[in-house]
Design an enzyme around this catalytic site. Sequence first.
Site, short mmCIF file in Angstrom:
data_model
loop_
_atom_site.label_atom_id
_atom_site.label_comp_id
_atom_site.label_asym_id
_atom_site.label_seq_id
_atom_site.Cartn_x
_atom_site.Cartn_y
_atom_site.Cartn_z
N ASP A 337 43.28 39.59 35.93
CA ASP A 337 42.86 41.10 35.96
C ASP A 337 42.67 40.87 37.45
O ASP A 337 42.69 40.62 38.19
CB ASP A 337 41.26 41.12 35.31
CG ASP A 337 40.56 39.34 35.71
OD1 ASP A 337 41.04 38.95 35.29
OD2 ASP A 337 39.68 40.10 36.13
N GLU A 338 42.03 42.35 37.40
CA GLU A 338 42.16 42.24 39.59
C GLU A 338 43.48 41.67 40.42
O GLU A 338 43.08 41.49 41.22
CB GLU A 338 40.86 42.61 39.45
CG GLU A 338 40.09 42.66 38.67
CD GLU A 338 38.47 42.56 39.00
OE1 GLU A 338 37.88 43.30 38.47
OE2 GLU A 338 38.00 41.33 39.30
N LEU A 339 44.45 41.80 40.20
CA LEU A 339 45.38 41.11 40.78
C LEU A 339 45.64 42.02 42.55
O LEU A 339 45.87 43.64 42.16
CB LEU A 339 46.15 41.15 40.38
CG LEU A 339 47.47 40.30 40.81
CD1 LEU A 339 47.04 38.11 41.14
CD2 LEU A 339 48.88 40.33 39.90
#
Length: 571
Positions: A337-339
Amino acid sequence: MILLRSPRFLAFATLIGASGVWALWPIPASLETGTSALTLPSSFAIDVAVPNAPWDLLQAVAQTQSYLENDKLGRLVVGRGANDSHAIQNGTPLSGLKLTLAEGSQVASISSEAVKPLGTRSEEYTLVIPQDGSQATLTANSTLGLYRGLTTFTQLWYYYNDVVYTLLAPITIVDEPAYPYRGFALDTARNYFPVPDLTRTLDAMSWVKLNTFHWHITDGQSFPLQVSLYPELADNGAYSPQEVYTEDDVQYVVSYAAARGIDVLLEIDTPGHTAIIGTSYPDYVACLDASPWATYANEPPAGQLRFAVPEVVNFTASLISSVAQTLVSKYFSTGGDELNTNCYVNDTVTQQQLNQTGMTLNDALNTFTQATHGALIAQGKTPVVWEEMVLDWNLTLSNETIVMVWISSADAVAVVEKGFRIVQAPSDYFYLDCGAGAWLGDDPTGNSWCDPFKTWSESYTFDPLANLTEAQYPLVLGGEQLLWTEQSGPQNLDPIVWPRAASSAEIFWSARQPSGAPLNVSEALPLPHSHASVLRCKQDIRYRMVQRGVNAIQLQPQWCALRPHACDLDA
């Protein structure tokens, strides 16, 4: 064993109608009750008629006996059961409870049953309690089913004037879960939680039949997990030598969970949320501690694995493989997530690697993911990822990959349209950390990103099948509530989680249509009576948790808890 299916709201009405406030959580699939009193005498015994009964089944029986003797929960009415005195005095003593497996069932430990692949675990059971005091029976197809039935049995009894009793006999319960995955997720990287806090949480999970502990064990802020192949990660990444999870700690938690019917899904989030790895391998992390952090990360500190670099790919696959091979679970989460792409656009090493190979950032992430997931699949494990891996990137993932939907409940449709199985974990319903205000410094008027606070009742309205077609229903494995711990620690773990996390426990155990298919709970509990009735059950499990040593937060003033419907909005 054939399980009877009935509309959920009819079963619930039977329960409430019997005595007004009697409560089981989660509500069984089928329930029939009467109005006769039974008591538990000192001679009451549980007969385990299971050949070569496994150690954890015997342990569960001993725990059941302890709960029956020590819960001492008075009914949630004025007088806490004083008005039941006459019925109690004339109640019939229940001689015992006999546990059996259905004919043809194989005897295996609860622990081994709890970690079977999703969809193959047998959790169904039948509980029959006669009103004449003759031996009650609990029958299941597995020891795991017996464990679920014992959990239900302990919730039927109340205490007054040194007597344990029920007013509901005869009782017939035929029960099974609607969804195979029913979880709770805890982040132990933002702040550390000692093992006793984890085991107490596992106990509470078992009381409401949750069956998956999603352990988010590392993140950008700390790496408290000791890995024998890479000891430097915890040596340099834990907050202190005392705030680590040794390999023995992890195995203890896993075995403790399994004996309570709970599988442990471990997560090592990659390639984002990995700044802490830079304390041991600074060359493996892009934009390490870059400032301003908000340009390169969703929260401080900045730093993400250089997944385009082959050495980093090999390291990460080796790390994940070395941890996964120590675990009995068939599932392992690699996060995803949230790259933050800004981190790589401004990273010279990444850009040089991409230019030399002619790869795009998406190509490099695909290669990285193929390596980490390939290592898991080679061990017979199923990868689990966050939704961005499917919705934000064009990756080649195994069709068996499980996707956790978290950003919004609306995203479930897009994920299942790609054919992936999902776990419902939407922040707009299930994030327990929301509504606590900002935790960043120099932001006195800030709010949490996922405001408002998610009440138990708001979570309870979640529809796991919203906007999906009937053909897509089987792709919903279940769901979980989650606690991200930027503002939580051992001091507030119990009250921030319980009893709110029991909301999804009932959604994913009990929801069903008259046909037997999973169902939106708002359809099963017609308003306006439903919310108040569900609150009565929620109160009951909350008070029982407190009796068992879990510091669950109050839902109402006790005056309201003891007076059914007196504090309803329209009372």
